[in-house]
Design an enzyme around this catalytic site. Structure first.
Site, short mmCIF file in Angstrom:
data_model
loop_
_atom_site.label_atom_id
_atom_site.label_comp_id
_atom_site.label_asym_id
_atom_site.label_seq_id
_atom_site.Cartn_x
_atom_site.Cartn_y
_atom_site.Cartn_z
N SER A 163 0.81 -1.45 0.04
CA SER A 163 0.36 0.09 0.48
C SER A 163 0.47 0.96 -0.11
CB SER A 163 -0.72 0.20 1.52
OG SER A 163 -0.42 -0.48 2.21
N ASP A 197 -1.44 -1.63 -4.17
CA ASP A 197 -2.43 -1.81 -3.06
C ASP A 197 -3.55 -0.50 -3.21
OD1 ASP A 197 -5.07 -2.99 -2.35
OD2 ASP A 197 -3.65 -2.56 -0.30
N ASP A 242 -7.62 2.65 -7.18
CA ASP A 242 -8.85 2.75 -6.89
C ASP A 242 -9.61 3.91 -7.37
OD1 ASP A 242 -11.47 2.86 -5.46
OD2 ASP A 242 -9.81 2.12 -3.34
N GLY A 281 -10.29 -3.64 7.64
CA GLY A 281 -10.59 -3.91 8.77
C GLY A 281 -10.79 -5.26 9.77
N HIS A 306 -11.60 -7.19 -2.16
CA HIS A 306 -11.58 -6.75 -1.09
C HIS A 306 -11.47 -7.33 0.54
CE1 HIS A 306 -7.92 -3.49 -3.00
NE2 HIS A 306 -8.49 -4.08 -4.16
N SER A 309 -10.30 -10.90 5.17
CA SER A 309 -9.27 -11.49 5.97
C SER A 309 -11.03 -12.27 7.01
CB SER A 309 -9.47 -9.90 7.05
OG SER A 309 -8.23 -10.17 7.10
N ASN A 353 -7.35 -10.88 -0.87
CA ASN A 353 -6.79 -9.78 -0.32
C ASN A 353 -6.82 -9.77 1.62
OD1 ASN A 353 -6.65 -8.15 -2.81
ND2 ASN A 353 -7.09 -6.36 -2.21
#
Ligand code: G3H
Ligand code: 13P
Ligand code: ZN
Length: 311
Positions: free
Chosen positions: A50, A82, A104, A181, A213, A216, A256
């Site tokens: 990033s 990213d 983006d 996040g 994206h 997680s 991601n």
């Protein structure tokens, strides 16, 4: 082996019904943990950087570390920017040796997003670099930008064909309910993704690689290890792994992951320091952080992404 683009990786992943892990990297221990895991299970990798990572570690240091990982592992690795926010950062990464960039433009209007993305694609393709665009807006925190749930928006499948045709992008990130996040859903809220949107997008763009994206899973084990060793991460909630498996079987070719790496590393460091309050050698507490990253990534590749054995 030199760095590769994601073109071949995505073609095989689409056909094979699996996804490539795109892991955010910020320092040596993170790069080593990820690449060691991928090497053990022979998986292709996207390492992504990033703007914040470039500021933290400096472009040159990251390039040299990734060069070392290539030499050490002999894996096919794609190096990706990213969330590039403007033409200049994309150009700087293309000129500096990246093989893939994301522009983006999701915070801009549809027309402005197309114009900006098109400009990046023209420069990138002229230099043998591939481009990921984004349509729709994820909630959550990236760098210093905090997008609230109210400001976020799902991807409109009616726009995807025109966007891809007008820009020439090589892959497309879409918003179907994931977010950046460690706090992706409110406590008590049932995690849900709009698979209907993904299905509709896939129908409009047959064979075209889609990117997820904010993917997680916020593994409870790591959150517990953090919280029971002095941390305070109440209500951290991620994307259930079975949903990611489903997305990988569909058109999603790139998943991601950053927050899970952060949690795994922090859990290892906190656990170590809590057990050994007299330790002050960074090698002592960074080793369990790096080991946690290796175990996490291996588990993702084998049990969620399905990219093991595909290098
Ligand atoms: O999507 C954002 C990634 O997690 C990168 O985060 O911008 O804080 O490095 P960062
Ligand atoms: P997570 O915060 O869910 O790891 O998402 C990372 C990401 O999308 C990086 O671009
Ligand atoms: Zn992201």
């Amino acid at each position: 082996m030199p760095l590769v683009t994601s073109t071949e990786m995505f073609r095989k992943a689409y056909e094979g019904g699996y996804a490539i892990g795109a892991f955010n990297v910020n320092n040596m221990e993170i790069i080593q943990g990820i690449t060691e895991a991928a090497q053990e299970v022979n998986a292709p990798l996207i390492l992504q950087v990033s703007a914040g990572a470039r500021k933290y570690a400096k472009h040159t240091y990251l390039m040299k570390l990734i060069e070392a990982a290539l030499e050490d592992t002999k894996l096919p690795i794609c190096l990706h920017l990213d969330h590039g926010e403007d033409f200049e950062v994309c150009k700087s990464c293309i000129d500096g040796g990246f093989t893939s960039v994301m522009i983006d433009g999701s915070k801009h209007s549809f027309e402005e997003n197309i114009a900006l993305t098109r400009k990046v694609v023209e420069y990138a393709h002229a230099h043998g670099v591939v481009v990921e665009g984004e349509l729709g807006r994820l909630a959550g925190v990236e760098d210093d930008i905090n997008v609230s749930a109210a400001e976020s928006s799902y991807t409109d499948p009616n726009q995807v064909e025109e966007f891809v045709k007008a820009t020439g992008v090589d892959s497309l990130a879409i918003a179907i309910g994931t977010s950046h996040g460690a706090f992706k859903f409110r406590p008590g809220q049932k995690p849900q993704l709009r698979f209907d949107i993904l299905e509709e997008v896939a129908k409009r763009l047959p064979g075209f690689p889609i990117v997820l994206h904010g993917a997680s899973s916020v593994i409870p084990q790591y959150v517990n290890d953090i919280n029971s060793n002095g941390g305070q991460l109440a209500d951290a909630i991620g994307i259930p792994e079975d949903m990611l498996r489903q997305a990988a079987r569909m058109a999603v070719c790139k998943i991601n992951i950053d927050s899970d790496l952060r949690l795994a590393m922090t859990a290892g460091v906190r656990q170590h320091l809590a057990a050994h309050p007299d330790h002050f050698d960074p090698r002592q507490y960074l080793t369990p952080g790096r080991n946690n990253i290796r175990d996490l990534v291996k588990n993702k590749i084998v049990n969620v992404l399905g990219s093991d054995g595909k290098a």
